[in-house]
Design an enzyme around this catalytic site. Structure first.
Site: not given
Length: 196
Positions: A8-9, A11-12, A67-68, A150, A173, A178
Protein backbone atom coordinates in the site's frame (compact mmCIF):
# COMPACT_ATOMS: atom_id res chain seq x y z
CA UNK A 1 -0.37 -11.36 -18.03
CA UNK A 2 -0.86 -9.40 -14.83
CA UNK A 3 0.91 -9.44 -11.47
CA UNK A 4 -0.04 -7.45 -8.41
CA UNK A 5 2.36 -5.55 -6.15
CA UNK A 6 1.43 -6.44 -2.58
CA UNK A 7 2.03 -3.06 -0.98
CA UNK A 8 0.00 0.00 0.00
CA UNK A 9 3.12 2.20 -0.01
CA UNK A 10 2.83 4.50 -3.06
CA UNK A 11 6.60 5.22 -3.01
CA UNK A 12 7.32 1.51 -3.20
CA UNK A 13 4.76 0.94 -5.99
CA UNK A 14 6.41 3.68 -8.04
CA UNK A 15 9.92 2.37 -7.38
CA UNK A 16 9.02 -1.25 -8.14
CA UNK A 17 7.22 -0.33 -11.34
CA UNK A 18 10.36 1.51 -12.50
CA UNK A 19 12.49 -1.51 -11.61
CA UNK A 20 10.20 -4.15 -13.11
CA UNK A 21 8.81 -2.49 -16.26
CA UNK A 22 11.96 -2.81 -18.40
CA UNK A 23 12.65 -6.30 -17.05
CA UNK A 24 9.14 -7.72 -17.56
CA UNK A 25 7.88 -6.46 -20.92
CA UNK A 26 4.35 -7.56 -21.65
CA UNK A 27 3.47 -8.07 -18.00
CA UNK A 28 1.14 -5.52 -16.44
CA UNK A 29 2.14 -4.59 -12.88
CA UNK A 30 -0.93 -3.65 -10.83
CA UNK A 31 -1.20 -1.82 -7.51
CA UNK A 32 -2.87 -3.73 -4.67
CA UNK A 33 -5.99 -2.32 -3.02
CA UNK A 34 -6.99 -5.24 -0.83
CA UNK A 35 -6.73 -5.73 2.93
CA UNK A 36 -3.32 -5.29 4.51
CA UNK A 37 -2.21 -8.47 6.30
CA UNK A 38 -0.67 -8.49 9.75
CA UNK A 39 3.09 -8.67 9.30
CA UNK A 40 3.85 -10.84 12.30
CA UNK A 41 6.84 -12.69 10.86
CA UNK A 42 10.21 -12.65 12.57
CA UNK A 43 12.25 -12.15 9.40
CA UNK A 44 12.19 -10.29 6.10
CA UNK A 45 11.44 -13.61 4.36
CA UNK A 46 8.40 -14.39 6.52
CA UNK A 47 6.94 -10.89 6.17
CA UNK A 48 7.46 -10.75 2.38
CA UNK A 49 5.72 -14.11 1.98
CA UNK A 50 2.84 -13.07 4.27
CA UNK A 51 2.16 -10.05 2.04
CA UNK A 52 2.54 -11.93 -1.24
CA UNK A 53 0.27 -14.77 -0.10
CA UNK A 54 -2.43 -12.35 1.08
CA UNK A 55 -2.43 -10.40 -2.20
CA UNK A 56 -2.47 -13.59 -4.32
CA UNK A 57 -5.37 -14.98 -2.28
CA UNK A 58 -7.33 -11.71 -2.46
CA UNK A 59 -6.84 -10.99 -6.17
CA UNK A 60 -6.42 -14.46 -7.67
CA UNK A 61 -3.33 -13.12 -9.46
CA UNK A 62 0.37 -13.83 -8.99
CA UNK A 63 1.58 -11.39 -6.35
CA UNK A 64 4.95 -9.80 -5.75
CA UNK A 65 5.88 -8.44 -2.35
CA UNK A 66 8.97 -7.31 -0.58
CA UNK A 67 10.02 -6.70 2.96
CA UNK A 68 12.97 -4.50 3.50
CA UNK A 69 14.74 -2.36 6.02
CA UNK A 70 17.98 -0.91 7.20
CA UNK A 71 20.33 -3.08 9.25
CA UNK A 72 22.96 -1.27 11.31
CA UNK A 73 26.01 -3.29 12.33
CA UNK A 74 26.61 -1.65 15.71
CA UNK A 75 22.93 -2.20 16.59
CA UNK A 76 23.16 -5.93 15.87
CA UNK A 77 21.25 -5.57 12.60
CA UNK A 78 18.46 -3.36 13.95
CA UNK A 79 16.14 -1.72 13.03
CA UNK A 80 15.85 -4.61 10.53
CA UNK A 81 12.27 -5.83 10.18
CA UNK A 82 11.18 -3.01 12.51
CA UNK A 83 12.54 -0.25 10.24
CA UNK A 84 9.12 1.18 9.33
CA UNK A 85 8.03 1.29 12.98
CA UNK A 86 11.36 2.05 14.67
CA UNK A 87 10.01 5.17 16.40
CA UNK A 88 6.57 3.67 17.09
CA UNK A 89 3.49 2.25 15.38
CA UNK A 90 2.70 5.45 13.45
CA UNK A 91 5.24 4.55 10.72
CA UNK A 92 6.59 8.10 10.81
CA UNK A 93 9.59 8.06 8.44
CA UNK A 94 11.04 11.31 9.79
CA UNK A 95 10.73 10.14 13.41
CA UNK A 96 12.34 6.79 12.50
CA UNK A 97 15.26 8.55 10.85
CA UNK A 98 15.76 10.98 13.75
CA UNK A 99 15.65 8.19 16.33
CA UNK A 100 18.28 6.18 14.47
CA UNK A 101 20.53 9.25 14.17
CA UNK A 102 20.13 9.91 17.90
CA UNK A 103 21.01 6.29 18.71
CA UNK A 104 24.19 6.59 16.64
CA UNK A 105 25.12 10.12 17.73
CA UNK A 106 28.30 9.07 19.56
CA UNK A 107 29.31 6.31 17.15
CA UNK A 108 32.39 7.20 15.05
CA UNK A 109 32.26 6.98 11.25
CA UNK A 110 34.29 3.77 11.07
CA UNK A 111 31.65 1.97 13.17
CA UNK A 112 28.57 3.19 11.27
CA UNK A 113 28.46 0.30 8.79
CA UNK A 114 25.00 -0.68 7.63
CA UNK A 115 23.14 -2.23 4.74
CA UNK A 116 19.70 -2.10 3.28
CA UNK A 117 18.20 -5.59 2.97
CA UNK A 118 15.31 -6.62 0.76
CA UNK A 119 13.57 -9.96 0.41
CA UNK A 120 11.44 -10.10 -2.73
CA UNK A 121 8.76 -12.78 -2.83
CA UNK A 122 6.42 -14.18 -5.44
CA UNK A 123 3.26 -16.08 -4.54
CA UNK A 124 1.06 -17.70 -7.17
CA UNK A 125 -2.56 -18.62 -6.34
CA UNK A 126 -1.74 -22.32 -6.87
CA UNK A 127 0.54 -22.18 -3.81
CA UNK A 128 3.87 -21.86 -5.63
CA UNK A 129 6.25 -19.48 -3.86
CA UNK A 130 9.73 -18.11 -4.44
CA UNK A 131 11.88 -15.58 -2.59
CA UNK A 132 15.31 -13.98 -3.00
CA UNK A 133 17.44 -11.52 -1.03
CA UNK A 134 19.28 -8.39 -2.09
CA UNK A 135 21.60 -6.25 0.02
CA UNK A 136 23.02 -2.76 -0.51
CA UNK A 137 26.05 -2.10 1.73
CA UNK A 138 27.08 1.29 3.04
CA UNK A 139 27.09 3.33 6.22
CA UNK A 140 24.94 5.76 8.18
CA UNK A 141 25.66 9.45 7.76
CA UNK A 142 25.65 11.86 10.71
CA UNK A 143 23.01 14.11 9.11
CA UNK A 144 20.37 13.72 6.38
CA UNK A 145 21.27 14.84 2.89
CA UNK A 146 19.20 14.87 -0.30
CA UNK A 147 15.58 15.06 -1.38
CA UNK A 148 15.19 11.95 -3.57
CA UNK A 149 14.05 8.61 -2.24
CA UNK A 150 12.22 8.00 1.01
CA UNK A 151 12.62 6.41 4.44
CA UNK A 152 16.24 6.14 5.53
CA UNK A 153 17.66 7.13 2.11
CA UNK A 154 18.83 10.60 3.28
CA UNK A 155 21.13 9.09 5.93
CA UNK A 156 22.43 6.10 3.95
CA UNK A 157 25.77 6.44 2.17
CA UNK A 158 26.09 3.52 -0.27
CA UNK A 159 29.50 1.92 -0.70
CA UNK A 160 31.30 3.46 -3.67
CA UNK A 161 29.43 6.76 -3.54
CA UNK A 162 30.18 10.15 -2.01
CA UNK A 163 26.49 11.10 -1.79
CA UNK A 164 23.51 9.69 0.06
CA UNK A 165 20.94 7.36 -1.47
CA UNK A 166 18.56 10.34 -1.41
CA UNK A 167 20.91 12.26 -3.70
CA UNK A 168 21.15 9.54 -6.35
CA UNK A 169 19.03 9.85 -9.45
CA UNK A 170 16.10 7.42 -9.60
CA UNK A 171 17.79 5.60 -12.49
CA UNK A 172 21.00 5.00 -10.52
CA UNK A 173 19.07 3.94 -7.42
CA UNK A 174 16.93 1.58 -9.50
CA UNK A 175 20.10 -0.12 -10.73
CA UNK A 176 21.98 -0.28 -7.42
CA UNK A 177 19.51 -0.53 -4.54
CA UNK A 178 18.69 -3.53 -2.39
CA UNK A 179 15.31 -3.75 -4.13
CA UNK A 180 16.93 -3.66 -7.55
CA UNK A 181 19.34 -6.42 -6.49
CA UNK A 182 16.55 -8.59 -5.09
CA UNK A 183 14.14 -8.08 -7.99
CA UNK A 184 16.91 -8.66 -10.53
CA UNK A 185 17.10 -12.17 -9.09
CA UNK A 186 13.30 -12.56 -8.87
CA UNK A 187 12.56 -11.56 -12.47
CA UNK A 188 13.79 -14.85 -14.04
CA UNK A 189 11.69 -16.78 -11.50
CA UNK A 190 8.64 -14.68 -12.38
CA UNK A 191 9.17 -15.30 -16.09
CA UNK A 192 9.64 -19.03 -15.49
CA UNK A 193 6.51 -19.40 -13.33
CA UNK A 194 4.27 -17.21 -15.47
CA UNK A 195 5.28 -18.91 -18.72
CA UNK A 196 4.22 -22.37 -17.48
Amino acid sequence: MQVVLATHNPHKVEELRRILAPRLPGIEVLAYDGPEPVEDGTSFVENALIKARAAAAHTGLPAIADDSGICVDVLGGSPGIFSARWAGPARDAEANLRLLLWQLADVPDDHRGAHFACVAALAVPDGTERHVTGEWPGQILAEPSGEQGFGYDPIFLPDGYAISAAELTPNVKNEQSHRARAFEQLVPLIRELLSD
